[in-house]
Design an enzyme around this catalytic site. Structure first.
Site, short mmCIF file in Angstrom:
data_model
loop_
_atom_site.label_atom_id
_atom_site.label_comp_id
_atom_site.label_asym_id
_atom_site.label_seq_id
_atom_site.Cartn_x
_atom_site.Cartn_y
_atom_site.Cartn_z
N GLU A 1 -0.34 4.75 -0.42
CA GLU A 1 -0.94 6.16 -0.52
C GLU A 1 0.11 7.30 -0.61
O GLU A 1 0.78 7.48 0.16
CB GLU A 1 -2.23 6.42 0.50
CG GLU A 1 -3.36 5.41 0.02
CD GLU A 1 -4.54 5.77 0.89
OE1 GLU A 1 -4.44 6.60 2.02
OE2 GLU A 1 -5.49 4.90 0.77
N ARG B 1 -2.87 -2.96 -18.15
CA ARG B 1 -4.03 -2.27 -18.12
C ARG B 1 -3.95 -1.17 -16.90
O ARG B 1 -3.66 -1.52 -15.79
CB ARG B 1 -5.38 -2.95 -17.65
CG ARG B 1 -5.56 -3.94 -18.70
CD ARG B 1 -6.97 -4.60 -18.60
NE ARG B 1 -7.92 -3.54 -19.15
CZ ARG B 1 -8.20 -3.60 -20.38
NH1 ARG B 1 -8.00 -4.39 -21.32
NH2 ARG B 1 -9.16 -2.71 -20.69
N LYS C 1 -2.99 -0.04 -24.80
CA LYS C 1 -3.75 -0.19 -26.33
C LYS C 1 -2.39 -0.13 -27.18
O LYS C 1 -1.62 -1.21 -26.95
CB LYS C 1 -4.71 1.00 -26.43
CG LYS C 1 -5.95 0.77 -25.44
CD LYS C 1 -7.00 1.94 -25.77
CE LYS C 1 -8.27 1.67 -24.71
NZ LYS C 1 -9.08 2.94 -24.77
N TYR D 1 0.66 -1.22 -0.01
CA TYR D 1 0.01 -0.03 0.08
C TYR D 1 0.91 1.22 -0.04
O TYR D 1 1.69 1.48 0.77
CB TYR D 1 -0.85 0.02 1.18
CG TYR D 1 -2.42 0.01 0.66
CD1 TYR D 1 -3.02 1.18 0.23
CD2 TYR D 1 -2.99 -1.10 1.02
CE1 TYR D 1 -4.14 1.17 -0.09
CE2 TYR D 1 -4.52 -1.06 0.43
CZ TYR D 1 -5.07 0.04 -0.12
OH TYR D 1 -6.26 0.20 -0.61
N THR E 1 -4.39 5.56 -21.69
CA THR E 1 -4.44 4.25 -21.14
C THR E 1 -2.89 3.48 -21.56
O THR E 1 -2.09 4.13 -22.58
CB THR E 1 -5.43 3.33 -21.87
OG1 THR E 1 -5.13 3.16 -23.44
CG2 THR E 1 -6.89 3.88 -21.55
N ASP F 1 -7.00 13.35 -25.12
CA ASP F 1 -7.16 11.84 -24.72
C ASP F 1 -6.25 11.10 -25.78
O ASP F 1 -7.13 10.57 -26.80
CB ASP F 1 -8.59 11.50 -24.51
CG ASP F 1 -8.71 10.09 -23.85
OD1 ASP F 1 -7.73 9.39 -23.90
OD2 ASP F 1 -10.03 9.75 -23.57
#
Ligand SMILES: *Cc1c(COP(=O)(O)O)cnc(C)c1O
Length: 413
Positions: free
Chosen positions: A53, A232, A226, A51, A223, A197
């Site tokens: 953060e 992903r 692609k 973790y 992303t 984008d």
């Protein structure tokens, strides 16, 4: 994967079945790709257990020595690859990355201007079905009905009329390159943020086969899975003056801890995209698309805008007497996988529209070239005339599989 095989044979079997499926079929889904074995390995590491953060050097958890180093490598590679002043590598995927941009630059009810979904835009560009269309006053520009191309005069007119907070450039189904200097000039005149984008074409930008929006835009999202050929996930690239707003929007604005194992995979993919071989990949992806488009046009297929100069094509099948869904389902039976898609000026419903979308990122990763593009076009033409002929389609699937067996799959073979 001996532990998986032993402890959960049900899931192991599905993984193996999917490997076999991806090997035996021709994947023309314009948004999909094959990651390398190195990327897959990086995603399956003990970074899953952490973790983190916060951001490198400013975390809310102790024990971050390796996570900080990892995220810093990913950030530096993203900045270098795209020439960006600032990079955030934490968004979970493209849609959350885009939401972070809205959160950074707009308030609920503010106006945003983007490409219409049915003309190739993305859900997150203000579609009524998306939170971005429910929470913001989304106005849309369309493609020119005659040319199938973006109409920059129309975009300018709408921008000056509606004065959006954010002008969105970018698409999921537009087969042409974008003119970022024109978008920049419109944003300057209208006094708004220019948000590009580049989810679909980031790999082409990285490989030098598409103009780079980063010098022009206030903020760019993409992303990573692609054309960029990573796991992903997503990146946000922006000018230094927007760095704080973007970082705060991603965390704590929208997300909790970053997916560190995915960050590892993204870093590996960005490293691969810096290699000379990736330039070659980007060029071949576009060359394959051009060849396939030419072959399809020669067989009477109606391509939106008449062709392509990126990795994808959008085809209106109205003149072929089949719907997009009938064609996509028939092709799937023949081992050729793509998606049905709305076309500009769509008259049918989105669940059974007039068109199909296809692209060459995956087949180019496998090493397909001009000969294979010609074969695919001929097969698609044959299928269009035999969508109800299951014997023909399953017979064709054998031929497709035989062709595929000659091309090893990155990450699998
Ligand atoms: C794919 C895509 C996205 C969304 O990405 P997800 O990872 O599916 O959330 C956003 N914008 C554009 C233009 C896309 O093509």
């Amino acid at each position: 994967m001996s532990a998986l095989e032993k402890n959960d044979p049900e899931i192991y079997k599905l993984v193996k079945a999917e490997e076999a499926y991806q090997r035996a079929t021709i994947r023309l889904i314009a948004s999909e790709n094959y990651t390398s074995k190195a990327v897959l390995e990086a995603c399956g590491t003990v970074f899953q257990n952490k973790y983190s953060e916060g951001y490198p050097g400013a975390r809310f958890y102790q024990g971050q020595v390796n996570c900080d180093a990892l995220e810093t490598v990913a950030i530096e590679r993203a900045k270098k690859l795209f020439g960006a002043e600032h990079a955030n590598v934490q968004p979970y995927s493209g849609s959350p990355a885009n939401l972070a941009v809205y959160l950074a630059f707009a308030k609920p009810g503010d106006t945003v201007l983007g490409l219409n979904l049915s003309h190739g835009g993305h859900l997150t560009h203000g579609s009524k079905a998306s939170a971005t269309g429910k929470w913001f006053n989304a106005v849309h520009y369309n493609l020119n009905p005659e040319t199938g191309l973006l109409d920059y005069d129309e975009i300018r007119k709408l921008a000056l009329e509606h004065r959006p907070k954010i002008l969105i450039a970018g698409h999921s189904a537009y087969p042409r390159q974008l003119d970022f200097a024109k978008f920049r000039a419109i944003a300057d005149e209208a006094g708004c943020i220019l948000f590009v984008d580049m989810a679909h074409f980031a790999g082409l930008v990285a490989g030098g086969a598409h103009p780079n929006p980063v010098p022009y835009a206030d903020v760019v999202t993409t992303t990573t899975h692609k054309t960029l050929r990573g796991p992903r996930g997503a990146l946000i690239l922006c000018k230094e003056i927007h760095a704080k707003a973007i970082d705060k929007a991603v965390f704590p604005g929208l997300q909790g801890g970053p997916h560190n194992a995915t960050t590892a995979g993204i870093a590996v993919a960005l490293g691969e995209a810096m290699l000379p071989s990736f330039k070659d990949y980007a060029a071949k992806t576009c060359a394959n698309a051009k060849t396939l488009a030419g072959e399809l046009v020669a067989r009477g297929f109606n391509l939106v805008s008449g062709g392509t100069d990126n990795h994808l094509m959008l085809i209106d099948l109205s003149n072929k007497g089949v719907t997009g869904k009938e064609m996509a389902v028939a092709l799937e039976k023949a081992g050729i996988v793509l998606n049905y898609n709305t076309v500009p000026g769509e008259t049918r419903k989105a669940s059974d529209p007039s068109g199909i979308r296809l692209g060459t990122p995956s087949v180019t990763s496998r090493g397909f070239g001009a000969d294979e593009m010609k074969k695919i076009a001929a097969w698609m033409d044959a299928v269009a005339g035999k969508v109800g002929d299951d014997a023909f389609l399953t017979g064709l699937a054998k031929e497709v599989e035989a062709l595929c067996s000659k091309f090893p799959v990155p990450g699998i073979d």
